[in-house]
Design an enzyme around this catalytic site. Structure first.
Site, PDB file in Angstrom:
ATOM      1  N   CYS A   2      33.964  29.698  42.801  1.00  0.00           N
ATOM      2  CA  CYS A   2      35.535  30.118  42.395  1.00  0.00           C
ATOM      3  C   CYS A   2      35.562  29.597  41.022  1.00  0.00           C
ATOM      4  O   CYS A   2      35.510  28.516  40.822  1.00  0.00           O
ATOM      5  CB  CYS A   2      36.160  29.662  43.386  1.00  0.00           C
ATOM      6  SG  CYS A   2      38.070  30.001  42.992  1.00  0.00           S
ATOM      7  N   GLU A 104      36.385  37.375  41.001  1.00  0.00           N
ATOM      8  CA  GLU A 104      34.793  37.401  41.078  1.00  0.00           C
ATOM      9  C   GLU A 104      34.416  38.610  40.378  1.00  0.00           C
ATOM     10  O   GLU A 104      35.059  39.708  40.085  1.00  0.00           O
ATOM     11  CB  GLU A 104      34.419  37.195  42.469  1.00  0.00           C
ATOM     12  CG  GLU A 104      34.764  35.945  43.147  1.00  0.00           C
ATOM     13  CD  GLU A 104      34.014  34.669  42.731  1.00  0.00           C
ATOM     14  OE1 GLU A 104      33.099  34.984  41.522  1.00  0.00           O
ATOM     15  OE2 GLU A 104      34.097  33.786  43.027  1.00  0.00           O
TER      16      GLU A 104
END
Length: 227
Positions: A2, A104
């Protein structure tokens, strides 16, 4: 992993969702939060939730310098009890990081396409995190944190091979309770979030630069190519 996330939720809604009474800093909408920046994080202090700002990138209290923070923005759920940097924090220094989306990059034929991943409802949620305090040789304190990751759910798996641990709301208080520690129980919380409650959509390539922190970062694009 992340490496970027958002927190743009209305302040009053965010306070109510995370049971926060006082915010001791100016909390503005964040459209592209990046490692190395100060991020909102919540801990439990004598049974009461307290929010503050931690630098994203863990610097353990025993580190020789603060350079390690650039390497430890994430901690793998599967190895928390094995890594010296995380083992003690897993026992006593757990925090939650408020968010309402994370980014992402999906590999496509045309290149990497940034995707924003969030709840279907758009509501905020909590990443599971760990924190620590490092003191410089000059005596200055640096408060830092890391976000725990796990394997991806059905929404994320075609985009990336890891995702941040999102705690269920009913588990947040237990995670924050620093007086109790049950390794097996806490490990059981560090699992992929229910994919049926989540969605992903393509966003502009501008989110690739942390200099861009504006509403356009979270706008869905109709043409999901890079250009």
């Amino acid at each position: 992993m992340c490496g970027r996330f958002t927190l743009v939720t209305n302040l009053e809604l965010c306070n109510a969702r995370f049971q926060i009474e006082v915010i001791p800093f100016d909390m503005q909408p964040r459209y592209n939060i990046a490692p190395g920046q100060l991020i909102p994080a919540i801990i439990s202090d004598q049974g009461k939730r307290r929010i503050g700002q931690l630098k994203w990138g863990l610097v353990p209290s025993w580190a020789q310098d603060e350079k390690s923070g650039y390497k430890m923005i994430n901690a793998r759920a599967e190895t928390l009890t094995e890594k010296p940097a995380f083992r003690r924090l897993f026992e006593r220094k757990r925090c939650i990081v408020p968010a309402d989306g994370f980014y992402e990059w999906e590999q496509r034929e045309s290149g990497k396409q940034p995707m924003r991943i969030m709840m279907n409802t758009g509501e905020p949620f909590a990443f599971a995190g760990l924190f620590d305090t490092w003191m410089s040789p000059e005596g200055n304190k640096l408060h830092t944190c890391t976000i725990i990751t796990t394997k991806p759910n059905e929404v994320v798996k075609d985009i990336h091979n890891r995702m941040p641990v999102i705690l269920r709301q009913q588990d947040e208080s237990a995670w924050l309770d620093r007086e109790k520690f049950d390794a097996d129980f806490f490990q059981s919380l560090l699992v992929p979030y229910d994919h049926e409650q989540m969605k992903a959509y393509p966003v502009p390539a501008m989110v690739g630069s942390p200099k861009n922190d504006m509403p356009e970062c979270i706008q869905e694009i109709a043409n999901s190519s890079l250009f």
